[in-house]
Design a protein around this motif. Structure first.
Motif, PDB file in Angstrom:
ATOM      1  N   GLU B 229       0.842  -1.209   0.000  1.00  6.43           N
ATOM      2  CA  GLU B 229       0.000   0.000   0.000  1.00  6.43           C
ATOM      3  C   GLU B 229       0.876   1.257   0.000  1.00  6.43           C
ATOM      4  O   GLU B 229       0.576   2.248  -0.668  1.00  6.43           O
ATOM      5  N   GLU B 236       1.713   7.105  -6.614  1.00  3.59           N
ATOM      6  CA  GLU B 236       0.677   8.117  -6.849  1.00  3.59           C
ATOM      7  C   GLU B 236       1.178   9.503  -6.431  1.00  3.59           C
ATOM      8  O   GLU B 236       1.034  10.481  -7.165  1.00  3.59           O
ATOM      9  N   SER B 342      -3.946   7.652 -10.798  1.00  7.93           N
ATOM     10  CA  SER B 342      -4.781   6.751  -9.992  1.00  7.93           C
ATOM     11  C   SER B 342      -5.330   5.607 -10.853  1.00  7.93           C
ATOM     12  O   SER B 342      -5.571   4.508 -10.344  1.00  7.93           O
ATOM     13  N   GLU B 343      -5.494   5.846 -12.144  1.00  4.22           N
ATOM     14  CA  GLU B 343      -5.919   4.754 -13.029  1.00  4.22           C
ATOM     15  C   GLU B 343      -4.819   3.700 -13.174  1.00  4.22           C
ATOM     16  O   GLU B 343      -5.114   2.517 -13.371  1.00  4.22           O
ATOM     17  N   SER B 346      -5.048   1.625 -10.067  1.00  4.50           N
ATOM     18  CA  SER B 346      -6.161   0.677 -10.199  1.00  4.50           C
ATOM     19  C   SER B 346      -5.760  -0.517 -11.052  1.00  4.50           C
ATOM     20  O   SER B 346      -6.081  -1.668 -10.730  1.00  4.50           O
ATOM     21  N   ALA B 347      -5.068  -0.243 -12.155  1.00 11.35           N
ATOM     22  CA  ALA B 347      -4.630  -1.338 -13.036  1.00 11.35           C
ATOM     23  C   ALA B 347      -3.671  -2.271 -12.295  1.00 11.35           C
ATOM     24  O   ALA B 347      -3.727  -3.491 -12.458  1.00 11.35           O
ATOM     25  N   LYS B 349      -3.592  -2.821  -9.016  1.00 11.46           N
ATOM     26  CA  LYS B 349      -4.379  -3.592  -8.047  1.00 11.46           C
ATOM     27  C   LYS B 349      -5.144  -4.712  -8.750  1.00 11.46           C
ATOM     28  O   LYS B 349      -5.253  -5.821  -8.239  1.00 11.46           O
ATOM     29  N   HIS B 350      -5.658  -4.406  -9.930  1.00 11.78           N
ATOM     30  CA  HIS B 350      -6.432  -5.378 -10.685  1.00 11.78           C
ATOM     31  C   HIS B 350      -5.564  -6.578 -11.061  1.00 11.78           C
ATOM     32  O   HIS B 350      -5.981  -7.729 -10.905  1.00 11.78           O
ATOM     33  N   SER B 353      -4.627  -8.712  -7.969  1.00 10.51           N
ATOM     34  CA  SER B 353      -5.666  -9.462  -7.261  1.00 10.51           C
ATOM     35  C   SER B 353      -6.010 -10.775  -7.970  1.00 10.51           C
ATOM     36  O   SER B 353      -5.764 -10.935  -9.133  1.00 10.51           O
TER      37      SER B 353
END
Lengths: 353, 353
Positions: B229, B236, B342-343, B346-347, B349-350, B353
């Motif tokens: 994190e 970021e 931030s996109e 997100s990518a 994290k995607h 996961s």
């Protein structure tokens, strides 16, 4: 700036860059560059081929309404050879960087271009002038057009930062001498490593100016209609032949020492095709952008062109100039929407009608 | 290439460019560049500040799972100051061209980057290696991916042709030494005038590699979740703080001698905002593209990173590397679709996961 006079002196060193560029471009395309016999740097003296009569400045020929059937063929040949062979499509990065350094010394003339092409027309400047009062509002509109200013800034950055090839740097129709059989490119004193589209755009942009000036030259017995058709065809042929010759050189040298696209990665017919399409599309957009900037600056900037200046009646001249300005603004702002030169021809016809 | 050995010798001149870049970047951002006390060109000897313990190489800290709360603040400061102040946003074209010439001599190291970042990973090369056999198919897929090759060629052209600012040229996480309070950028031997995004991308790309390596470092009692994190937040913050500091410098100097956007044309709050948005959007896309190229080359190219290499179990390492590779390919091919950092988070994290 010859047209400003002694208050704006030019560097004596420009003769050096002119001589070096004549020799380098001449080595690549001897058919269309006059031979340099001698250069004396101390004296800034260039001894070169005399371009004998009936050679005249192309711009004079365009004003007189003379057709040059080989012009597109010759100019596309000159541009394809000089631009391709001084780019990373043909050269190693070592050769390229060395060559870039040599021409970085020509900074004074680059700065002159930056000012007169990319800056002055978009601000209030004592040097700007236009066909007043007819174009007063048009000139003001340019200074108020945010999108136009944003786009011209992008082109200026490209001009200042992108060392793509050894460009002539001032390839308008007064830098070309012609007869019906011969086409000779002169005066490369602005030469440096810059974006290819600046050269192609200068030439095509000045043909577009010649086109829109024709109505001002039309007289009794000659409406210039067929001549305008010839100019349109010459613009279309210039780009299409350039495209053809440039990609042919690329195909021929795809396994050579050019380091932009190494054969071990890109030597595959399908991939090669995609790469070339992308490269040529971007080059067309650069060409239209720079061409448009060159058109605009010739109407509201410091140095005008004889194509329009020789139209005596100011109101007729202003009408011709306004049409050219309209196309210039469209090309500068929306160049990425054009996918072929024939769409540019259509836009020209639309504005003319 | 230290990792190849004597068969790939490096130029002694690299110390000269390292010393000059340290001095120039140090003059602009003394807080984050160690001081040079003495340089002897004949001996290729640099006498510079000793970065005393507890300074360690950032990459080692990232592998050990140590948080550096000021890292994003410091690195964004360093990048904003060095890149802004060596660009045409701050400088005249005369100064810029002179500076570009000075660093054109660093062609050998530029060529090394061209080869190992933009070429070798996309072709069969004796120097390439990867976690075999797990990533054999992944490496092959890269060599077969037309779109990836087309995009990396565009970035290579930009790297070779666009003299945007004096970049560090090798700004990965082993070129940064840190303590919790101090961040020092070292080893700018690859410095030259190139695209800003190459530096920002190198740093962010290597943070992304560190992120995907964490699962390989997770052990009993430390699942590295909160550390991951922190890395995400640091990525970021780095971009967002860079954006903020860079545009603040721009605002501060908008009436200065920078020639890209002359105040007489662009000094209007609304227009200034549009110009900055366009510039920063393009810089983000360059950053993501170059960052992706740097990630890919560290997984299937010649020089790998300790983040992954220190993961002993090959199958776990390969899983980590494959995720990084997946993001790298997405960023390289679809970077223009990302409108904010931030996109990118997100990518990440995607994929994780």
């Amino acid at each position: 700036m010859r047209c400003i006079g002694e208050s704006w002196p030019m560097t004596k060193e420009r003769a050096y860059f002119e001589a070096v560029a004549l020799k380098q471009h001449g080595g690549l395309c001897p058919e269309h560059v006059p031979e340099v016999y001698h250069f004396d740097r101390t004296m800034s003296l260039i001894g070169m081929r005399y371009l004998e009569p009936p050679h005249i400045i192309l711009r004079k020929g365009l004003i007189a309404g003379i057709e040059y059937p080989l012009l597109a063929e010759h100019m596309s040949e000159y541009m394809a050879k000089t631009l391709f062979c001084t780019s990373l499509l043909y050269r190693s990065t070592t050769e390229h960087k060395r060559a870039v350094v040599e021409f970085c010394g020509n900074v004074e003339l680059c700065r002159l271009t930056e000012q007169v092409v990319f800056s002055d027309p978009y601000k209030v400047s004592e040097y700007n002038h236009w066909t007043s009062p007819y174009l007063d509002r048009d000139a003001e509109t340019i200074r108020e057009d945010y999108l136009l200013k944003i786009e011209v800034a992008e082109l200026k950055s490209k001009f200042c930062e992108r060392a793509q090839a050894l460009i002539h740097g001032d390839l308008h129709t007064s830098s070309v001498m012609v007869t019906p059989d011969s086409t000779q490119v002169i005066d490369p004193e602005f030469a440096f490593y810059g974006p290819m589209g600046f050269d192609i755009g200068a030439f095509i942009g000045n043909l577009i100016l010649a086109f829109f000036a024709q109505d001002g030259h039309a007289g009794q017995g000659n409406d210039r209609k067929s001549y305008k058709e010839w100019i349109l065809k010459t613009i279309e042929d210039t780009w299409n032949l350039f495209h053809q010759k440039f990609t042919a050189l690329w195909d021929e040298h795809k396994n050579g020492s050019g380091e932009a696209y190494l054969p071990a990665i890109y030597n595959n017919p399908e991939l090669q095709k995609l790469i070339q399409e992308k490269y040529m599309k971007e080059l067309l957009h650069d060409t239209l952008g720079f061409g448009a900037a060159k058109m605009i600056r010739r109407i509201v900037g410091v140095a005008h062109v004889e194509d329009f200046e020789s139209i005596k009646e100011a109101n007729i001249r202003a009408d011709c100039e306004r049409r050219a300005l309209e196309l210039g603004k469209t090309l500068l702002k929306r160049r990425r929407e054009f996918v072929s030169i024939s769409e540019v021809i259509s836009a020209m016809k639309h504005i003319q009608s």
